[in-house]
Design a protein around this motif. Structure first.
Motif, PDB file in Angstrom:
ATOM      1  N   SER A   1       0.830  -1.210   0.000  1.00 14.33           N
ATOM      2  CA  SER A   1       0.000   0.000   0.000  1.00 14.33           C
ATOM      3  C   SER A   1       0.860   1.254   0.000  1.00 14.33           C
ATOM      4  O   SER A   1       0.584   2.215  -0.719  1.00 14.33           O
ATOM      5  CB  SER A   1      -0.922  -0.019   1.218  1.00 14.33           C
TER       6      SER A   1
ATOM      7  N   GLU B   1       2.319   1.684  -3.452  1.00 16.46           N
ATOM      8  CA  GLU B   1       1.335   2.213  -4.404  1.00 16.46           C
ATOM      9  C   GLU B   1       1.070   3.701  -4.140  1.00 16.46           C
ATOM     10  O   GLU B   1       0.902   4.489  -5.070  1.00 16.46           O
ATOM     11  CB  GLU B   1       0.041   1.412  -4.287  1.00 16.46           C
ATOM     12  N   ARG B   2       1.026   4.091  -2.849  1.00 17.37           N
ATOM     13  CA  ARG B   2       0.785   5.484  -2.517  1.00 17.37           C
ATOM     14  C   ARG B   2       1.932   6.364  -3.018  1.00 17.37           C
ATOM     15  O   ARG B   2       1.719   7.470  -3.520  1.00 17.37           O
ATOM     16  CB  ARG B   2       0.651   5.638  -0.994  1.00 17.37           C
ATOM     17  N   ASN B   3       3.148   5.891  -2.881  1.00 14.90           N
ATOM     18  CA  ASN B   3       4.308   6.631  -3.371  1.00 14.90           C
ATOM     19  C   ASN B   3       4.253   6.801  -4.882  1.00 14.90           C
ATOM     20  O   ASN B   3       4.526   7.873  -5.436  1.00 14.90           O
ATOM     21  CB  ASN B   3       5.586   5.912  -2.950  1.00 14.90           C
TER      22      ASN B   3
ATOM     23  N   TYR C   1       1.524   6.760  -6.680  1.00 12.49           N
ATOM     24  CA  TYR C   1       0.422   7.691  -6.974  1.00 12.49           C
ATOM     25  C   TYR C   1       0.867   9.140  -6.794  1.00 12.49           C
ATOM     26  O   TYR C   1       0.542  10.018  -7.597  1.00 12.49           O
ATOM     27  CB  TYR C   1      -0.765   7.378  -6.061  1.00 12.49           C
ATOM     28  N   GLN C   2       1.629   9.396  -5.709  1.00 17.93           N
ATOM     29  CA  GLN C   2       2.090  10.765  -5.474  1.00 17.93           C
ATOM     30  C   GLN C   2       3.075  11.223  -6.545  1.00 17.93           C
ATOM     31  O   GLN C   2       3.090  12.383  -6.934  1.00 17.93           O
ATOM     32  CB  GLN C   2       2.720  10.856  -4.090  1.00 17.93           C
TER      33      GLN C   2
END
Length: 555
Positions: A343, A346-348, A350-351
């Motif tokens: 997670s 994936e967040r990294n 996305y950013q």
């Protein structure tokens, strides 16, 4: 202050022997000469001071020592009956001349300016009503915050008054303006708010009035979110111990097993937690006020081994193939760690994508800004070109007027107020010409007067300007200029224009060829029209004053 004779309405008309031969008015402070003639004291003294040492009647020699006050004639004149000077305003008083000044100081029909400087001129008898009900500069109190202010500012204050009741933009309920933000944040039923379980994963944003219904209809979902959050908390507390147990190997399974709490005890704690949450949810379902249940988490260390620092190793068991596996809790914690890591990854990602997208948007905005800047520059150039064309058209209009120019002064009251305050004491008309190839002139107007006429008269002057054909014209200017203040009475037969004729005086600087854009010296009238006449007539209509100039050069 010395004055000429009495210019009053006598009743009846006095005999001619009471008339001053110089000012042609009724004698004021009569003086009699040795030759037996009577004059006003002011008139005869001015006559002698001007170097005229002769009697105006019989031309005999006359000096200051050859005159004496005629008290008998003075008593007779002061006892004559006169009508109040405010007769045209409605005063029908008739009294002796000696009492007329005393009456004028208290006459209810005398015109005077408002003491609040609102530019209104009204009868003395109407002054009290004006100050209380009509004056734009009277003091008033706000009915909401009780702040004192001028009436002309009351409208602006109403827009910002913090104590005024205004409708909420969302629910239309009347709320004090200064408490609108608090109302929206706490009690407004139509305000959009986040669910109380927002931090646990319920991202619902709805109106406050529908929140209770949402809480009742999503009890099951909220319980699941609470349980998931609780499990995550336990797993994060134990994840370090689980990972370390994988690397430490299998040691003393028997001793470790004895140090672990009874699984029945753990399940009992979880059961109690769920019962607490279900009890809170059932309270909402029954219509009780909803509150976030306060759950006391069991001591994480009590769910692990009894020792203060020892970590629980994974418990192994034999399978049909002879291999050992970890307990289900260890596997679950490992999967949870992997999930959280994935997670974060994936967040990294996305950013990074969001940053790239924002950089692209910034480039687009910069491109649009550059385009707007170029367009703005083009528009400024076009505006300058249009202004040049407008000035050219105005110049052509001034040439084609053929010496007859009419000047409309709009927003008269505002310009008059600016002149009184000293903000703009003088205004100039657009230029005009005596003919297409003739003299270039403009009018100058001091709406509140100039020099000794300030506050009493309208002043109007003519200024000569540098023109394109000055080289072929005759200088200084010779001729006459007719100035007019036009009466705008709708009945044409009743119009009384204020007309004055200027005759050029070639020796004055005002009529010489201009050496600057506009001659500094002008020629005209400081006392053209009394301001009280302008304010109480049809010279000003629709807040507009109209002046006219007609130029007649000498041929």
């Amino acid at each position: 202050m010395n004055k000429e004779g009495y210019d009053l309405d006598f009743e009846p008309t006095p005999e001619n022997r009471y008339e001053c031969p110089i000012c042609l008015l009724i004698l004021r402070d009569p003086m009699q000469t040795v030759c037996g003639h009577r004059f006003c004291k002011c008139c005869i003294e001015r006559w002698i001071n001007d170097g005229k040492g002769k009697c105006p009647i019989d031309n005999s020699d006359l000096t200051d020592g050859q005159m004496f006050p005629d008290n008998f004639a003075k008593r007779e004149i002061l006892s004559m009956k006169v009508r109040c000077p405010n007769r045209k305003s409605g005063c029908n008083t008739c009294l002796e001349l000696k009492h007329i000044e005393e009456h004028a100081e208290s006459c209810p029909y005398h015109y005077q300016f408002c003491p609040n400087n609102c530019l209104s001129q009204l009868l003395r008898k109407d002054l009290d009503d004006h100050l209380q009900e009509q004056c734009s500069k009277r003091s008033v109190l706000c009915s909401f915050c009780e702040e004192s202010m001028l009436f002309e500012s009351y409208g602006e204050h109403e827009i910002i008054c913090p104590a005024r009741m205004v409708p909420c933009d969302l629910c239309k309920e009347d709320v004090m303006r200064e408490k609108i933000a608090e109302h929206v944040a706490t009690t407004c039923p139509h305000a959009t708010v986040k669910c109380c379980f927002f931090l646990l994963g319920c991202h619902k944003e709805i109106k406050r009035e529908k929140m209770e219904k949402h809480m009742k209809s999503h009890v099951q979902k909220h319980l699941q979110l609470m349980c998931c959050a609780f499990v995550k908390l336990l797993n994060f507390q134990n994840i370090e111990s689980i990972l370390s147990s994988r690397t430490s190997g299998n040691t003393s399974t028997q001793n470790q097993t004895e140090s672990i709490h009874d699984p029945i005890e753990i399940s009992g704690d979880l059961t109690a937690l769920l019962q607490t949450a279900e009890g809170a949810a059932s309270g909402v379902a029954d219509g009780a006020p909803w509150r976030v249940p306060r759950v006391t988490l069991p001591n994480v260390r009590s769910l692990s081994i009894a020792g203060p620092t020892t970590k629980p190793p994974p418990i192994e068991r034999s399978t049909s193939e002879g291999k050992s596996t970890n307990l289900a809790d260890g596997a679950s914690s490992s999967e949870l760690f992997d999930t959280e890591f994935q997670s974060l990854k994936e967040r990294n990602t996305y950013q990074d994508e969001s940053l790239a997208r924002h950089s692209h948007e910034l480039l687009e905005l910069q491109y649009k800004y550059n385009n707007l800047e170029r367009n703005h520059k083009d528009l400024r150039q076009k505006m300058r070109a249009l202004e040049d064309k407008i000035n050219s058209l105005s110049d052509i209009e001034g040439r084609l007027c053929n010496g007859l120019f009419v000047w409309k002064i709009k927003n008269y009251l505002q310009r008059r107020r600016e002149a009184e305050t000293g903000e703009m004491t003088v205004i100039h008309s657009p230029p005009f010409y005596s003919n297409f190839y003739g003299y270039k002139l403009c009018m100058r107007c001091n709406l509140n007067g100039v020099d000794f006429s300030v506050g009493r008269h309208l002043s109007v002057f003519i200024h000569f300007m540098q023109g394109e054909w000055d080289d072929i014209l005759s200088w200084p200017f010779r001729g006459k200029i007719v100035l007019s203040v036009l009466d705008q009475n709708p009945v044409a037969d009743q119009r009384q224009h204020a007309v004055e004729t200027l005759v050029s005086k070639p020796m004055l600087a005002a009529f010489q060829r201009p050496t600057t854009h506009r001659n500094h010296k002008g020629f005209g009238y400081m006392e053209y029209v009394p301001l009280d006449v302008l304010d109480n007539s049809t010279y000003v209509v629709n807040d507009t004053l109209i002046l006219k100039a007609q130029v007649f050069p000498e041929v």
